[in-house]
Design an enzyme around this catalytic site. Sequence first.
Site, PDB file in Angstrom:
ATOM      1  N   ASP A   1       0.839  -1.210   0.000  1.00 31.96           N
ATOM      2  CA  ASP A   1       0.000   0.000   0.000  1.00 31.96           C
ATOM      3  C   ASP A   1       0.872   1.256   0.000  1.00 31.96           C
ATOM      4  O   ASP A   1       0.447   2.330  -0.434  1.00 31.96           O
ATOM      5  CB  ASP A   1      -0.837   0.101   1.290  1.00 31.96           C
ATOM      6  CG  ASP A   1      -2.023  -0.841   1.324  1.00 31.96           C
ATOM      7  OD1 ASP A   1      -2.010  -1.842   0.605  1.00 31.96           O
ATOM      8  OD2 ASP A   1      -2.950  -0.554   2.093  1.00 31.96           O
TER       9      ASP A   1
ATOM     10  N   ALA B   1      -4.140   4.903   0.213  1.00 31.30           N
ATOM     11  CA  ALA B   1      -4.410   3.689  -0.559  1.00 31.30           C
ATOM     12  C   ALA B   1      -5.140   2.754   0.384  1.00 31.30           C
ATOM     13  O   ALA B   1      -4.928   2.780   1.592  1.00 31.30           O
ATOM     14  CB  ALA B   1      -3.115   3.045  -1.042  1.00 31.30           C
ATOM     15  N   CYS B   2      -6.051   1.951  -0.178  1.00 27.20           N
ATOM     16  CA  CYS B   2      -6.696   0.884   0.582  1.00 27.20           C
ATOM     17  C   CYS B   2      -7.386   1.472   1.820  1.00 27.20           C
ATOM     18  O   CYS B   2      -7.955   2.561   1.760  1.00 27.20           O
ATOM     19  CB  CYS B   2      -5.604  -0.144   0.915  1.00 27.20           C
ATOM     20  SG  CYS B   2      -6.165  -1.770   1.430  1.00 27.20           S
ATOM     21  N   THR B   3      -7.324   0.791   2.945  1.00 31.10           N
ATOM     22  CA  THR B   3      -8.027   1.235   4.149  1.00 31.10           C
ATOM     23  C   THR B   3      -7.345   2.425   4.839  1.00 31.10           C
ATOM     24  O   THR B   3      -7.827   2.872   5.886  1.00 31.10           O
ATOM     25  CB  THR B   3      -8.179   0.077   5.147  1.00 31.10           C
ATOM     26  OG1 THR B   3      -6.887  -0.483   5.402  1.00 31.10           O
ATOM     27  CG2 THR B   3      -9.098  -0.998   4.606  1.00 31.10           C
TER      28      THR B   3
ATOM     29  N   GLY C   1      -8.871   2.223  -4.540  1.00 30.87           N
ATOM     30  CA  GLY C   1      -9.095   0.834  -4.161  1.00 30.87           C
ATOM     31  C   GLY C   1      -8.010   0.265  -3.263  1.00 30.87           C
ATOM     32  O   GLY C   1      -7.193   0.994  -2.696  1.00 30.87           O
TER      33      GLY C   1
END
Lengths: 229, 229
Positions: A19, A102-104, A152
């Site tokens: 990430d 990025a991501c969570t 995402g």
Amino acid sequence: MATPFRIVFALYPRVTQLDFTGPYEVLARMPGAEVIVASTDGGELASEMGLSFARLTRLSDIAACDMIFVPGGPGQTDAMLDTRFMAEVTRLGRSARYVAAACTGSLILGAAGLLKGKRAGSHWAYRELLAAFGAVPDSARVVHDGGAFTGGGVTAGIDIALRIVADIAGAGTAKEIELMLEYAPEPPFGCGRPESAEPATVAAVRERFAAFAAERRSAIERLTGGANA
Amino acid sequence: MATPFRIVFALYPRVTQLDFTGPYEVLARMPGAEVIVASTDGGELASEMGLSFARLTRLSDIAACDMIFVPGGPGQTDAMLDTRFMAEVTRLGRSARYVAAACTGSLILGAAGLLKGKRAGSHWAYRELLAAFGAVPDSARVVHDGGAFTGGGVTAGIDIALRIVADIAGAGTAKEIELMLEYAPEPPFGCGRPESAEPATVAAVRERFAAFAAERRSAIERLTGGANA
């Protein structure tokens, strides 16, 4: 763009290293970028699968930055509940021209109050949790709303970073980086999103994520008083 | 597959970190995998753009492995000329069932004599140099010939690693990892290979790579006596 353009990656224990390392590789190549990798305590930090980073800066030693970038990972829940970490993310994020994740990592930006009323993305399995922080979940690979770049899960960080470079330094520079990194991906199975994966694959991954998902949901309910959760 | 399946990432100073961190993220998720990140001296190591890794194992402390994975980067030329590093890569590579590389890491496998007569890939700008080591340059994103997995530059490491997982642990496992990492890439400009990039982009990147290219070529001529170079 004023140079140096200071980008701070805010790391925490059990971050998903790709990430961070994906967008790091892209953003560090932007001419004029000054990239600082930081954590609450600085020094060494171990990521989700064990890989350790060295020589991190202390977040509290950074006066200001142009962009703060927060990666995701299983450690995101603890990070979101860590008041020292969140105080630094909030402080740097409020004064930065851009916030990115990025991501969570976007859930951390959300918990810091940096995504209110904004469209934002996250890992497909956790995207809807953004609504608890007043953000508008968006399923796009890269979501750009005002000064906020999100998107995402995990590998999306590379796409997010290339779009950031295009926005800040121009498409010509972003194209050069895309070519330098030979970014012409060929996912072997084309199943990187649940919509395109076989049901058995989705079920197996959801099962593997079940504990994280429950932990995240309950932490967010505690933080927000369950108002939107 | 026998477990643990030991994978050694052989790092060296000025490695391109995404060449390594991309496949690391994938391979560390393969059930039964034991991933060891190592370098000649162990401990800390600084990559090309400055990011440092901690707690590396010494290559000489590893008795054997099932796969050795060598990433590329500007430090690849010095690494290829470093007899201590090359002795360890050669020793581990000869006894491993698989050898793998991303980007110019394949030139190190080549210099170790591990790609003779095999089809192999590398970063688009340096691929032809593989011929000096008796390998057959192949332009595919992922090149699998016998026990050797190689491929394109930097980001290709993710595709290479997913194909390795599919080969060793089965397609079902590889599909789950592809979905976990939300690997549904959307390169913003579609110019990740010179064939699909504008001439101005290719020229700019070639100019930026010119010094590396000259250095690589001359190092390989020294190593091989210029026989095939």
